[in-house]
Enzyme design. Sequence first.
Site, PDB file in Angstrom:
ATOM      1  N   MET A  32       0.847  -1.191   0.000  1.00  0.00           N
ATOM      2  CA  MET A  32       0.000   0.000   0.000  1.00  0.00           C
ATOM      3  C   MET A  32       0.888   1.248   0.000  1.00  0.00           C
ATOM      4  O   MET A  32       0.424   2.344   0.302  1.00  0.00           O
ATOM      5  CB  MET A  32      -0.942   0.000   1.204  1.00  0.00           C
ATOM      6  N   GLY A  33       2.159   1.065  -0.326  1.00  0.00           N
ATOM      7  CA  GLY A  33       3.052   2.205  -0.477  1.00  0.00           C
ATOM      8  C   GLY A  33       3.588   2.748   0.833  1.00  0.00           C
ATOM      9  O   GLY A  33       3.527   2.099   1.868  1.00  0.00           O
ATOM     10  N   HIS A  36       8.999   1.299   3.446  1.00  0.00           N
ATOM     11  CA  HIS A  36      10.066   1.313   4.450  1.00  0.00           C
ATOM     12  C   HIS A  36      10.928   0.085   4.184  1.00  0.00           C
ATOM     13  O   HIS A  36      10.679  -0.673   3.220  1.00  0.00           O
ATOM     14  CB  HIS A  36       9.481   1.328   5.871  1.00  0.00           C
ATOM     15  N   GLY A  38      11.048  -2.725   5.463  1.00  0.00           N
ATOM     16  CA  GLY A  38      10.327  -4.000   5.412  1.00  0.00           C
ATOM     17  C   GLY A  38       9.872  -4.298   3.993  1.00  0.00           C
ATOM     18  O   GLY A  38      10.035  -5.421   3.475  1.00  0.00           O
ATOM     19  N   HIS A  39       9.299  -3.281   3.325  1.00  0.00           N
ATOM     20  CA  HIS A  39       8.886  -3.457   1.920  1.00  0.00           C
ATOM     21  C   HIS A  39      10.103  -3.743   1.044  1.00  0.00           C
ATOM     22  O   HIS A  39      10.049  -4.588   0.133  1.00  0.00           O
ATOM     23  CB  HIS A  39       8.217  -2.188   1.387  1.00  0.00           C
ATOM     24  N   GLN A  63     -10.267  -2.529   2.618  1.00  0.00           N
ATOM     25  CA  GLN A  63      -9.763  -3.180   3.826  1.00  0.00           C
ATOM     26  C   GLN A  63      -9.731  -2.227   5.023  1.00  0.00           C
ATOM     27  O   GLN A  63      -9.267  -2.590   6.090  1.00  0.00           O
ATOM     28  CB  GLN A  63      -8.400  -3.822   3.585  1.00  0.00           C
ATOM     29  N   GLN A 154       6.089 -11.100   7.389  1.00  0.00           N
ATOM     30  CA  GLN A 154       5.697 -11.847   8.594  1.00  0.00           C
ATOM     31  C   GLN A 154       5.063 -10.925   9.642  1.00  0.00           C
ATOM     32  O   GLN A 154       4.333 -11.371  10.499  1.00  0.00           O
ATOM     33  CB  GLN A 154       6.938 -12.564   9.167  1.00  0.00           C
ATOM     34  N   ASP A 156       2.624  -8.983   9.327  1.00  0.00           N
ATOM     35  CA  ASP A 156       1.181  -9.213   9.208  1.00  0.00           C
ATOM     36  C   ASP A 156       0.949 -10.720   9.134  1.00  0.00           C
ATOM     37  O   ASP A 156       0.506 -11.248   8.110  1.00  0.00           O
ATOM     38  CB  ASP A 156       0.638  -8.519   7.966  1.00  0.00           C
ATOM     39  N   GLN A 159      -2.485 -12.000   8.156  1.00  0.00           N
ATOM     40  CA  GLN A 159      -2.728 -11.742   6.730  1.00  0.00           C
ATOM     41  C   GLN A 159      -2.026 -12.804   5.869  1.00  0.00           C
ATOM     42  O   GLN A 159      -2.611 -13.338   4.915  1.00  0.00           O
ATOM     43  CB  GLN A 159      -2.221 -10.345   6.372  1.00  0.00           C
TER      44      GLN A 159
HETATM   45  O1  PAF Z   1      -0.067  -5.637   3.634  1.00  0.00           O
HETATM   46  C1  PAF Z   1      -0.530  -4.720   2.918  1.00  0.00           C
HETATM   47  O2  PAF Z   1       0.112  -3.702   2.711  1.00  0.00           O
HETATM   48  C2  PAF Z   1      -1.910  -4.885   2.312  1.00  0.00           C
HETATM   49  O3  PAF Z   1      -2.778  -5.507   3.186  1.00  0.00           O
HETATM   50  C3  PAF Z   1      -1.885  -5.590   0.942  1.00  0.00           C
HETATM   51  C4  PAF Z   1      -1.398  -7.027   1.076  1.00  0.00           C
HETATM   52  C5  PAF Z   1      -0.983  -4.838  -0.008  1.00  0.00           C
HETATM   53  C6  PAF Z   1      -3.296  -5.630   0.360  1.00  0.00           C
HETATM   54  O4  PAF Z   1      -3.814  -4.355   0.189  1.00  0.00           O
END
Ligand code: PAF
Length: 296
Positions: A32-33, A36, A38-39, A63, A154, A156, A159
């Site tokens: 979701m942009g 950081h 982690g991404h 969400q 991990q 999340d 998720q």
């Molecule tokens: O973890 C996230 O950033 C969001 O939940 C995802 C997986 C991109 C779905 O919108």
Amino acid sequence: MSVRVIRTKDELRAALRPRRAAGETIGLVPTMGYLHNGHLALIRAARERCDVVVMSLFVNPTQFREGEDLESYPRDEARDVELAEGAGADFVYAPSVEEVYPEGFATWVEVGGGLTDVLCGDPGRRGPEHFRGVTTVVAKLFNTVDPDVSFFGQKDAQQAIVIQRMARDLDFRTEIVTVPTVREPDGLAMSSRNTYLSPADRERAPALYRALSAAREAVEGGAGLDAALADARRVLAEAGIEPEYLEARYADDLTPAAAFDGGRPVLVAVAARVGAARLIDNVVLGPPPGAGTPAE
Ligand code: PAF
């Protein structure tokens, strides 16, 4: 090659078609942009495993619950594109809300099995609708990108478990890889929402990880899960943090865990509001030494 920003499904499919036809593997990193480290770890993991790396960048409205931070969620596309390129992404898929949810959109992907109405999905918290929004948008991304491998953090944990189940149940061919949580030097799990923390709350926030570490140490010292959770609660209380939840659940099906049962890994997960930020974190624990096979 510099990163290419793509706005539509058709354009993305057209860009990926020749790459797939040439036998290249495709990795997907949904985000979701407001990237950081982690991404960036997810993008680097995708870069290592796959020939082509697609990062999606979409603040998914479905969400977010009414009253949550959809409007104020931090956004900076130009910075994200630059960071994604630096970490090795080939494509940034940044669709509009209308591209993802066209007029008349009426189809949802819901995972049951007790995975989405507990922890963050408890109706008193973000609710199962949160995960319905996540699984719907991720299913759409899987259909658009058709990735060989997809990468999730991990941090999340719930998720990641829900998405694994969706991929299995709906026969998505993608492999799902869960990448370890990236932390600040003081242990705070990296999150785009950490930007909401005031300086004083930023000082308190690492207590979440200290609490989880206390639980881990207790288990490693031979304590049971109840005692480990009590230790974790004490650490949170010392920092003036009242958890929304702090629970031990089996990491495979999220049923409550009271003990290490046959060596099944146990997810100890916490969520807490620290000032303006709602933070989550977790550790996965194995049975105490001598009691079975450790999880990590
Ligand atoms: O973890 C996230 O950033 C969001 O939940 C995802 C997986 C991109 C779905 O919108």
